[in-house]
Scaffold this motif. Structure first.
Motif, PDB file in Angstrom:
ATOM      1  N   LEU A   6       0.842  -1.187   0.000  1.00 38.09           N
ATOM      2  CA  LEU A   6       0.000   0.000   0.000  1.00 38.09           C
ATOM      3  C   LEU A   6       0.879   1.240   0.000  1.00 38.09           C
ATOM      4  CD1 LEU A   6      -3.232   0.517   2.024  1.00 38.09           C
ATOM      5  CD2 LEU A   6      -1.478   2.279   2.064  1.00 38.09           C
ATOM      6  N   GLY A   7       0.618   2.128  -0.949  1.00 43.01           N
ATOM      7  CA  GLY A   7       1.292   3.409  -0.994  1.00 43.01           C
ATOM      8  C   GLY A   7       0.378   4.491  -0.447  1.00 43.01           C
ATOM      9  N   TRP A   8       0.857   5.230   0.558  1.00 43.67           N
ATOM     10  CA  TRP A   8       0.042   6.242   1.238  1.00 43.67           C
ATOM     11  C   TRP A   8       0.720   7.606   1.099  1.00 43.67           C
ATOM     12  CZ3 TRP A   8      -4.476   7.527   2.948  1.00 43.67           C
ATOM     13  CH2 TRP A   8      -4.633   8.506   3.931  1.00 43.67           C
ATOM     14  N   MET A   9      -0.032   8.568   0.533  1.00 42.90           N
ATOM     15  CA  MET A   9       0.472   9.935   0.368  1.00 42.90           C
ATOM     16  C   MET A   9       1.852   9.937  -0.293  1.00 42.90           C
ATOM     17  SD  MET A   9      -1.922  11.878   1.650  1.00 42.90           S
ATOM     18  CE  MET A   9      -3.217  12.023   2.888  1.00 42.90           C
ATOM     19  N   VAL A  17      -2.793   3.915  -2.955  1.00 44.54           N
ATOM     20  CA  VAL A  17      -2.741   2.844  -3.963  1.00 44.54           C
ATOM     21  C   VAL A  17      -2.512   1.543  -3.217  1.00 44.54           C
ATOM     22  CG1 VAL A  17      -1.612   1.915  -6.003  1.00 44.54           C
ATOM     23  CG2 VAL A  17      -1.781   4.399  -5.706  1.00 44.54           C
ATOM     24  N   MET A  18      -3.359   0.555  -3.453  1.00 43.78           N
ATOM     25  CA  MET A  18      -3.208  -0.746  -2.814  1.00 43.78           C
ATOM     26  C   MET A  18      -3.251  -1.832  -3.869  1.00 43.78           C
ATOM     27  SD  MET A  18      -4.720  -3.742  -1.624  1.00 43.78           S
ATOM     28  CE  MET A  18      -6.482  -3.488  -1.558  1.00 43.78           C
ATOM     29  N   ALA A  19      -2.341  -2.789  -3.772  1.00 46.26           N
ATOM     30  CA  ALA A  19      -2.346  -3.975  -4.628  1.00 46.26           C
ATOM     31  C   ALA A  19      -2.224  -5.191  -3.720  1.00 46.26           C
ATOM     32  CB  ALA A  19      -1.192  -3.930  -5.628  1.00 46.26           C
ATOM     33  N   PRO A 129       0.957  -9.933  17.739  1.00 45.97           N
ATOM     34  CA  PRO A 129       0.688  -9.342  19.052  1.00 45.97           C
ATOM     35  C   PRO A 129      -0.115  -8.054  18.934  1.00 45.97           C
ATOM     36  CG  PRO A 129       2.879  -8.745  18.335  1.00 45.97           C
ATOM     37  CD  PRO A 129       2.329  -9.668  17.280  1.00 45.97           C
ATOM     38  N   ALA A 130      -0.583  -7.548  20.051  1.00 44.57           N
ATOM     39  CA  ALA A 130      -1.352  -6.309  20.067  1.00 44.57           C
ATOM     40  C   ALA A 130      -0.459  -5.145  19.659  1.00 44.57           C
ATOM     41  CB  ALA A 130      -1.931  -6.074  21.458  1.00 44.57           C
ATOM     42  N   GLU A 131      -0.901  -4.394  18.652  1.00 44.11           N
ATOM     43  CA  GLU A 131      -0.116  -3.258  18.168  1.00 44.11           C
ATOM     44  C   GLU A 131      -1.051  -2.265  17.495  1.00 44.11           C
ATOM     45  OE1 GLU A 131       3.769  -2.218  15.344  1.00 44.11           O
ATOM     46  OE2 GLU A 131       3.045  -4.288  15.533  1.00 44.11           O
ATOM     47  N   ARG A 132      -0.799  -0.997  17.732  1.00 46.91           N
ATOM     48  CA  ARG A 132      -1.598   0.094  17.156  1.00 46.91           C
ATOM     49  C   ARG A 132      -0.648   1.161  16.641  1.00 46.91           C
ATOM     50  NH1 ARG A 132      -3.687   4.038  15.240  1.00 46.91           N
ATOM     51  NH2 ARG A 132      -5.448   5.278  16.039  1.00 46.91           N
ATOM     52  N   GLN A 133      -0.819   1.577  15.354  1.00 47.71           N
ATOM     53  CA  GLN A 133       0.040   2.605  14.775  1.00 47.71           C
ATOM     54  C   GLN A 133      -0.771   3.511  13.862  1.00 47.71           C
ATOM     55  OE1 GLN A 133       3.801   1.671  12.863  1.00 47.71           O
ATOM     56  NE2 GLN A 133       3.734  -0.399  13.699  1.00 47.71           N
ATOM     57  N   THR A 134      -0.377   4.767  13.791  1.00 47.06           N
ATOM     58  CA  THR A 134      -0.775   5.658  12.709  1.00 47.06           C
ATOM     59  C   THR A 134       0.398   5.715  11.746  1.00 47.06           C
ATOM     60  OG1 THR A 134      -2.226   6.988  14.117  1.00 47.06           O
ATOM     61  CG2 THR A 134      -1.446   8.003  12.077  1.00 47.06           C
ATOM     62  N   LEU A 135       0.174   5.344  10.491  1.00 48.99           N
ATOM     63  CA  LEU A 135       1.262   5.184   9.539  1.00 48.99           C
ATOM     64  C   LEU A 135       1.511   6.471   8.768  1.00 48.99           C
ATOM     65  CD1 LEU A 135       0.472   1.624   8.169  1.00 48.99           C
ATOM     66  CD2 LEU A 135       1.837   2.288  10.151  1.00 48.99           C
ATOM     67  N   GLY A 136       2.763   6.737   8.482  1.00 49.08           N
ATOM     68  CA  GLY A 136       3.145   7.917   7.739  1.00 49.08           C
ATOM     69  C   GLY A 136       3.193   7.652   6.244  1.00 49.08           C
ATOM     70  N   PRO A 137       3.461   8.700   5.462  1.00 49.43           N
ATOM     71  CA  PRO A 137       3.556   8.549   4.007  1.00 49.43           C
ATOM     72  C   PRO A 137       4.641   7.547   3.630  1.00 49.43           C
ATOM     73  CG  PRO A 137       3.420  10.870   4.613  1.00 49.43           C
ATOM     74  CD  PRO A 137       3.631  10.107   5.890  1.00 49.43           C
ATOM     75  N   GLY A 138       4.392   6.842   2.530  1.00 46.01           N
ATOM     76  CA  GLY A 138       5.360   5.872   2.049  1.00 46.01           C
ATOM     77  C   GLY A 138       4.676   4.599   1.606  1.00 46.01           C
ATOM     78  N   VAL A 139       5.459   3.562   1.408  1.00 38.88           N
ATOM     79  CA  VAL A 139       4.958   2.259   0.978  1.00 38.88           C
ATOM     80  C   VAL A 139       5.039   1.294   2.151  1.00 38.88           C
ATOM     81  CG1 VAL A 139       5.339   0.301  -0.568  1.00 38.88           C
ATOM     82  CG2 VAL A 139       5.581   2.645  -1.430  1.00 38.88           C
ATOM     83  N   HIS A 140       3.929   0.629   2.423  1.00 36.97           N
ATOM     84  CA  HIS A 140       3.839  -0.339   3.507  1.00 36.97           C
ATOM     85  C   HIS A 140       3.437  -1.693   2.930  1.00 36.97           C
ATOM     86  CE1 HIS A 140       4.110   2.930   6.437  1.00 36.97           C
ATOM     87  NE2 HIS A 140       3.299   3.597   5.635  1.00 36.97           N
TER      88      HIS A 140
END
Length: 274
Positions: A6-9, A17-19, A129-140
């Motif tokens: 996934l590409g974000w911002m 963009v998600m594939a 495991p339990a995890e919570r994030q707000t993701l920044g721009p880039g490819v994940h």
């Protein structure tokens, strides 16, 4: 989903963009990509056994996608993970608010990774495991392990998406695949459709990495090898659908799906512009 990048911002035209590929038992009943009959603002494929989804879009370009986490020792009971996608796409709460609320009950579900996006943020929640994030721009990237875990097939798909994002995203419309169904969209007069061929090729990748590069998820080497490509062929289980989703800054975009039967035989495709 079982694999996605996934590409974000990270692109001048496309906010997201998600594939990704959905791997599932071929016998599990599934509806093709389309607006949902009971909630037409939701667009995606649908699991007809539980009523949920694995990836889709909602009003104003909301996006949700879920993967399971591979652990043969973990409990597989609890509410349907597909409802995590459906509930967000039907709703109107901001992604961050919705996922914070989910975090309080995430332990009731079988292991999952969840990504939710709206116009403002991309949010991640995992429970194993339990995890919570707000993701920044880039490819994940995400498969059946942790977010951005460096599994070979995840790295390859992320690299393909990164290369695609470095281009301008424009180009000639792709030709319909053999046996394709009708395109489900109204007349479109915007910029030229993007050339998605590199993304489809990456989702169809059957490269098997060296044994030394495989993750050890507790299922044995032979199954790790079988599940190591982006595209999985099998009589009973394999890649059922490949999805490409693009959303612009205004919440408009397009979502494409290619479907497959046993041993990867093409079984149709859909395309919705929203």
């Amino acid at each position: 989903m079982c694999l996605l990048a996934l590409g974000w911002m990270h692109h001048p035209r496309w906010r997201l963009v998600m594939a990704g590929n959905r791997d599932e038992f071929h016998a599990r009943p599934t509806a093709a990509l389309a607006p949902w009959q009971d909630e037409t603002s939701v667009i995606g494929g649908r699991d007809l056994r539980s009523g949920g989804g694995w990836a889709g879009v909602g009003a104003s370009g909301r996006m949700a996608v879920v993967t399971n986490v591979r652990d043969p020792l973990a409990a597989q009971t609890g509410p349907s993970r597909g409802a995590l996608v459906a509930d967000f796409l039907r709703g109107r709460d901001p992604a961050a608010v919705h996922i914070d609320r989910l975090a309080t009950v995430a332990g009731a579900y079988a292991p999952f990774n969840l990504l939710l996006a709206d116009s403002d943020s991309l949010e991640y929640l995992g429970n194993h495991p339990a995890e919570r994030q707000t993701l920044g721009p880039g490819v994940h990237g995400m498969s059946n392990g942790a977010l951005d875990a460096p599994w070979p097939k995840t790295r390859r798909l992320m690299a393909a998406l990164e290369a695609w994002l470095q281009k301008d995203g424009g180009g000639a419309a792709e030709a319909a695949a053999p046996g394709a169904g009708p395109l489900l969209h109204p007349p479109y007069y915007g910029p030229p459709p993007p050339d998605l061929t590199p993304l489809w090729n990456a989702l169809a990748d059957e490269h098997r990495p060296a044994d030394s590069d495989l993750p050890d998820t507790g299922i044995g080497l032979e199954r790790e090898r079988w599940l190591s490509p982006a595209f999985i062929r099998g009589d009973d289980y394999g890649t059922r659908a490949s999805t490409v989703l693009l959303i612009d800054a205004d919440g408009h975009g397009e979502i494409h799906e290619r479907r497959f039967g046993p041993q990867g035989a093409p079984s149709g495709q859909s395309h919705v512009i929203f």
